[in-house]
Write an enzyme that holds these catalytic residues in place. Structure first.
Site, mmCIF file in Angstrom:
data_model
loop_
_atom_site.group_PDB
_atom_site.id
_atom_site.type_symbol
_atom_site.label_atom_id
_atom_site.label_comp_id
_atom_site.label_asym_id
_atom_site.label_seq_id
_atom_site.Cartn_x
_atom_site.Cartn_y
_atom_site.Cartn_z
ATOM 1 N N TYR A 141 0.890 -0.832 -0.020
ATOM 2 C CA TYR A 141 -0.031 0.168 -0.094
ATOM 3 C C TYR A 141 1.056 1.120 0.257
ATOM 4 O O TYR A 141 0.422 2.380 0.636
ATOM 5 C CB TYR A 141 -1.589 -0.211 0.831
ATOM 6 C CG TYR A 141 -2.232 -0.725 0.229
ATOM 7 C CD1 TYR A 141 -3.411 0.188 0.184
ATOM 8 C CD2 TYR A 141 -2.404 -1.711 0.741
ATOM 9 C CE1 TYR A 141 -4.661 -0.888 -0.243
ATOM 10 C CE2 TYR A 141 -3.757 -2.343 0.265
ATOM 11 C CZ TYR A 141 -4.889 -2.053 -0.277
ATOM 12 O OH TYR A 141 -6.082 -2.576 -0.462
ATOM 13 N N GLY A 250 -10.036 -5.389 -4.788
ATOM 14 C CA GLY A 250 -8.230 -5.954 -4.636
ATOM 15 C C GLY A 250 -8.191 -6.165 -3.964
ATOM 16 O O GLY A 250 -7.703 -7.529 -4.570
ATOM 17 N N ASP A 251 -8.203 -6.276 -2.483
ATOM 18 C CA ASP A 251 -7.669 -7.290 -1.113
ATOM 19 C C ASP A 251 -8.666 -8.607 -1.362
ATOM 20 O O ASP A 251 -7.351 -9.068 -1.014
ATOM 21 C CB ASP A 251 -7.968 -6.016 -0.680
ATOM 22 C CG ASP A 251 -7.019 -5.346 0.276
ATOM 23 O OD1 ASP A 251 -5.601 -5.062 -0.573
ATOM 24 O OD2 ASP A 251 -7.597 -3.832 0.264
ATOM 25 N N ARG A 252 -10.477 -7.673 -2.032
ATOM 26 C CA ARG A 252 -10.746 -9.566 -1.892
ATOM 27 C C ARG A 252 -10.332 -10.815 -3.006
ATOM 28 O O ARG A 252 -9.834 -11.779 -2.479
ATOM 29 C CB ARG A 252 -12.465 -8.938 -2.358
ATOM 30 C CG ARG A 252 -12.977 -10.650 -2.334
ATOM 31 C CD ARG A 252 -12.800 -11.021 -0.821
ATOM 32 N NE ARG A 252 -14.508 -12.175 -0.216
ATOM 33 C CZ ARG A 252 -13.414 -13.526 -0.583
ATOM 34 N NH1 ARG A 252 -11.538 -13.307 -0.739
ATOM 35 N NH2 ARG A 252 -13.929 -14.460 -0.655
ATOM 36 N N ALA A 255 -7.166 -11.958 -1.713
ATOM 37 C CA ALA A 255 -7.196 -12.918 -0.888
ATOM 38 C C ALA A 255 -7.444 -14.196 -1.124
ATOM 39 O O ALA A 255 -7.069 -14.874 -0.511
ATOM 40 C CB ALA A 255 -7.889 -12.518 0.204
#
Length: 466
Positions: A141, A250-252, A255
């Site tokens: 990040y 994007g994190d989903r 992950a």
């Protein structure tokens, strides 16, 4: 079997402030927000870490953590999800991003806190965790964690022999060479490759080669993802697109891909799953909705077949999308039409009825019997197609705007949730009392029978085929 996932990256505290705006300031042309709810939770790599957590996945997060109240709040939530934290020193106060919303729209975002750069030595426990994990996710990040020299050397050594997934950031350092997978979005990939106008199928191989990665998955939001594999590019589209909240998608994606790889999936299999999970995440309300439901506690992560709270089931996502369609059409004064059935083998009679129903209004929602419901109504051997496949076929028709699956023997419950303006049924129901008719008319809705194409039925088709 328990898999070990380590997430390395920068965290922040994400806050969501929701309310209503009904007036303006008397001293400035600014809206006044009457706050109704405040939610907060780990953001940045903290959200990606939280989304990796599952009963069969042991998760460790490594990154800088400030010694303040917000830092303590982040650590408490990660611990509550069963996540181990290995904290580095943190420069300045906890970074905090606050989104102020009204009516589902972001009015303003407030960014506060220090730079978040890591300080001090890297604990030996962090280096050992990176070496021992089944998969490491570098969730960058831009605050400098993935560029910290000692951590970066550990990631470089690991990428030579074991899986590293790297989710890059425009302000962060490039992925280390040898990553199993890098997952920039289309804008990030174009910028990195210096190809501002290239489509995803050309940019994916370019960033894969630029970063010396084994695979590159370029995500395009509602357009899906392009995966560079050897000399080929595999395109995975989004099956249905809603107007949900993309925050955290994007994190989903990262992950879901990471945990799938940890469970033994190939990279193409992991990307297919990740696209589906990211799409469901957006349709379900994104990070806002995830934090609303986080108090229910951890439950099994989806492996492709088992529903879990980290991404809604297909049925939940479809139902949420159907509600959004209804709200959007009704908000602009349009007419919502609904029809229902099993649609076990889609045939010409179905198509004629669906096309006719769509012409009655501005959007068509199909209420679809679940597999269990079809079995009770039609008997053993039915349905011949799963609800997931039947919904996919219906959503592929231009005349269908959304699908909502229901488990009951009749659609009354979901009808009551959606309250369409028109309830349309096939002409073969003429003269047959419909249990849902009185319900629909109760809120001022209309019941309309549609043309019936003689000789076309799923039962007849299956009988002829046998």
């Amino acid at each position: 079997m328990t898999r070990r996932v380590v997430v390395v990256g920068d965290v922040m505290l994400d806050r969501e402030v929701d309310g209503t705006v009904e007036r303006f300031c008397p001293d400035a042309p600014a809206p006044v927000l009457d706050v109704s709810m405040v939610r907060q939770g780990p953001g940045g790599a903290g959200l990606a870490t939280r989304l990796c957590a599952a009963p069969d996945v042991e998760v460790t997060w490594i990154g800088p953590l400030a010694a303040d109240d917000d830092g303590a709040a982040i650590q408490r939530e990660l611990a509550a999800a069963g996540i181990t934290t290995i904290a580095l020193g943190h420069e300045g106060a906890t970074r905090r991003k606050t989104r102020v919303r009204s009516g589902g729209h972001v009015l303003v975002r407030l960014d506060e806190g220090g730079p978040g750069r890591p300080t001090g030595p890297v604990p030996r426990a962090a280096l050992e965790a990176i070496a021992a994990a089944d998969v490491v996710l570098a969730s960058c990040y831009g605050a400098g964690t993935t560029a910290q020299p000692e951590l970066r050397r550990a990631l470089e050594r690991r990428a030579e022999h074991r899986p590293v997934v790297w989710d890059p950031h425009p302000r962060g350092g490039p992925p280390v060479p040898g990553c199993l997978l890098v997952s920039p979005n289309l804008s990030e990939a174009r910028t990195a490759a210096g190809r501002p106008d290239d489509p995803g199928d050309l940019v994916a191989p370019a960033v894969r080669d630029l970063w010396a990665a084994q695979h590159a998955a370029v995500t395009g939001g509602a357009h899906g993802a392009w995966l560079a594999v050897g000399d080929d590019v595999i395109y995975t589209p989004v099956e249905s697109v809603g107007d949900g909240d993309p925050c955290g998608a994007g994190d989903r994606f990262a992950a879901a891909a990471t945990t799938a790889i940890a469970r033994g999936a190939t990279v193409p299999e992991a990307i297919t799953l990740a696209v589906a999970r990211a799409s469901e995440w957006v349709a379900s309300g994104g990070a806002w909705e995830f934090r609303r439901s986080a108090h229910t506690g951890p439950a099994p992560e989806r492996d492709g077949t088992t529903p879990g709270p980290h991404g809604p089931s297909d049925t939940e996502a479809q139902r949420h999308t159907a509600k959004e369609v209804v709200e959007r059409v009704r908000g602009r004064g349009g007419t919502v039409v609904a029809t229902g059935g099993c649609f076990d083998v889609l045939h010409a009679g179905h198509l004629q009825s669906l096309q006719a129903a769509r012409r009655l209004g501005d959007a068509l929602v199909v209420l679809l019997n679940s597999d269990a419901s079809v079995r009770r109504l039609k008997g053993a051997g039915r349905p011949v197609q799963t609800a997931e496949d039947r919904a996919r076929l219906l959503l592929g028709l231009e005349c269908v705007d959304a699908v909502a699956v229901f488990d009951e023997d009749d659609p009354s419950t979901v009808l009551g949730e959606l309250r369409p303006d028109v309830w349309a049924k096939g002409g073969d129901y003429a003269g047959v009392p419909l249990t849902e008719s009185e319900l629909v008319r109760g809120w001022g809705g209309r019941v309309v029978l549609l043309p019936y194409l003689e000789g076309r039925s799923t039962t007849a088709l299956l009988s002829d085929a046998g």
